[in-house]
Write an enzyme that holds these catalytic residues in place. Structure first.
Site, PDB file in Angstrom:
ATOM      1  N   ARG A   7       5.774  69.163  43.012  1.00 17.38           N
ATOM      2  CA  ARG A   7       4.600  68.506  42.461  1.00 17.38           C
ATOM      3  C   ARG A   7       4.980  67.059  42.147  1.00 17.38           C
ATOM      4  O   ARG A   7       6.100  66.775  41.709  1.00 17.38           O
ATOM      5  CB  ARG A   7       4.148  69.201  41.181  1.00 17.38           C
ATOM      6  N   HIS A   8       4.051  66.139  42.348  1.00 15.52           N
ATOM      7  CA  HIS A   8       4.310  64.736  42.001  1.00 15.52           C
ATOM      8  C   HIS A   8       4.738  64.631  40.538  1.00 15.52           C
ATOM      9  O   HIS A   8       4.392  65.465  39.703  1.00 15.52           O
ATOM     10  CB  HIS A   8       3.075  63.881  42.243  1.00 15.52           C
ATOM     11  N   GLY A   9       5.482  63.577  40.219  1.00 16.81           N
ATOM     12  CA  GLY A   9       5.908  63.344  38.848  1.00 16.81           C
ATOM     13  C   GLY A   9       4.741  62.985  37.935  1.00 16.81           C
ATOM     14  O   GLY A   9       3.614  62.735  38.380  1.00 16.81           O
ATOM     15  N   GLU A  10       5.031  62.940  36.663  1.00 13.60           N
ATOM     16  CA  GLU A  10       4.005  62.695  35.652  1.00 13.60           C
ATOM     17  C   GLU A  10       3.350  61.320  35.816  1.00 13.60           C
ATOM     18  O   GLU A  10       3.999  60.340  36.154  1.00 13.60           O
ATOM     19  CB  GLU A  10       4.635  62.784  34.255  1.00 13.60           C
ATOM     20  N   ASN A  14      -1.764  62.528  33.460  1.00 14.95           N
ATOM     21  CA  ASN A  14      -1.193  63.827  33.086  1.00 14.95           C
ATOM     22  C   ASN A  14      -0.875  63.867  31.597  1.00 14.95           C
ATOM     23  O   ASN A  14      -1.203  64.837  30.909  1.00 14.95           O
ATOM     24  CB  ASN A  14       0.095  64.112  33.867  1.00 14.95           C
ATOM     25  N   ARG A  63       0.703  58.615  44.006  1.00 19.03           N
ATOM     26  CA  ARG A  63       1.658  59.300  43.119  1.00 19.03           C
ATOM     27  C   ARG A  63       2.540  60.286  43.880  1.00 19.03           C
ATOM     28  O   ARG A  63       3.692  60.493  43.523  1.00 19.03           O
ATOM     29  CB  ARG A  63       0.931  59.989  41.968  1.00 19.03           C
ATOM     30  N   ARG A  65       3.255  59.929  47.223  1.00 18.23           N
ATOM     31  CA  ARG A  65       4.113  59.127  48.106  1.00 18.23           C
ATOM     32  C   ARG A  65       5.276  58.510  47.324  1.00 18.23           C
ATOM     33  O   ARG A  65       6.413  58.503  47.799  1.00 18.23           O
ATOM     34  CB  ARG A  65       3.295  58.047  48.829  1.00 18.23           C
ATOM     35  N   GLU A  90      -5.046  66.360  46.351  1.00 23.60           N
ATOM     36  CA  GLU A  90      -5.505  67.164  45.214  1.00 23.60           C
ATOM     37  C   GLU A  90      -6.997  67.408  45.305  1.00 23.60           C
ATOM     38  O   GLU A  90      -7.732  66.617  45.899  1.00 23.60           O
ATOM     39  CB  GLU A  90      -5.170  66.441  43.899  1.00 23.60           C
ATOM     40  N   LEU A  91      -7.454  68.516  44.696  1.00 25.46           N
ATOM     41  CA  LEU A  91      -8.893  68.772  44.679  1.00 25.46           C
ATOM     42  C   LEU A  91      -9.591  67.685  43.881  1.00 25.46           C
ATOM     43  O   LEU A  91      -9.029  67.086  42.974  1.00 25.46           O
ATOM     44  CB  LEU A  91      -9.214  70.158  44.112  1.00 25.46           C
TER      45      LEU A  91
END
Length: 195
Positions: A7-10, A14, A63, A65, A90-91
């Site tokens: 999962r992409h970082g914060e 978030n 985010r 990439r 993402e949705l």
């Protein structure tokens, strides 16, 4: 199928618990650290293949990439040698993007309640909004194209659909899963779990 998923970082969204969906929100410093940590994790593991033998693919959002580039750099690889696939986006939360659920509740409490009744199939208002069920159809298309060992960077929603499709987690249970940003998910031989 052999697939590692990160999962992409914060992001600040978030941290603030804002619905970011398809908005292009950058990583924050914590998120950059998480991405580097995941790159070191992959580099330190005895994986089935060397890292340069994997297909590396990311959602096209900034985010993911940036996460991908930091993961690859921390693993000792060329940061830019990967591809993107829009199926991993993402949705979309439609009109709700940028708001917290508390903020949405101030003007649309009835929709929050409807979402709580069936989160998997609930679609927020807005022309581009999606439900998890709709996202799962995109995930199925992505999985049908995985023909070699792959490492990808995606989003919490995408990973929830992977738990639903491969881990056989029930729809609404999958939609509620907490997806960490500092771990790597391994999918192999129909099994799914964090490393």
């Amino acid at each position: 199928m052999l697939l590692y998923v990160i999962r992409h970082g914060e992001t600040d969204y978030n941290r603030e618990q804002r619905l970011q969906g398809a908005r292009d929100i950058p990583l924050n410093d914590t998120g950059r650290g998480q991405a580097r940590h995941n790159g070191r994790t992959l580099a330190s593991r005895a994986l089935e293949f060397s890292l340069d033998q994997f297909d590396w693919v990311s959602s096209p959002l900034a985010r993911t990439r940036e996460t991908m580039e930091l993961v690859r750099e921390s693993a000792g690889l060329d940061p830019r040698d990967y591809r993107t696939d829009a199926l991993l986006t993402e949705l979309s939360f439609g009109d709700w993007e940028g708001q917290t659920l508390d903020e949405v509740g101030q003007h649309s409490q009835h929709l929050i309640e409807a979402r709580e009744q069936n989160k998997w199939r609930f679609r927020p208002p807005g022309a581009k909004a999606e439900s998890y069920a709709m996202l799962a159809e995109r995930t199925d298309l992505f999985l049908s194209k995985v023909t070699q060992p792959t490492i990808c960077v995606a989003h919490g929603g995408v990973i929830r659909t992977l738990f639903n499709r491969i881990g056989r987690v029930a729809d609404d249970d999958a939609a509620l899963l907490d997806i960490p940003q500092d771990r790597v998910l391994k999918i192999a031989d129909g099994e799914i779990g964090w490393i």
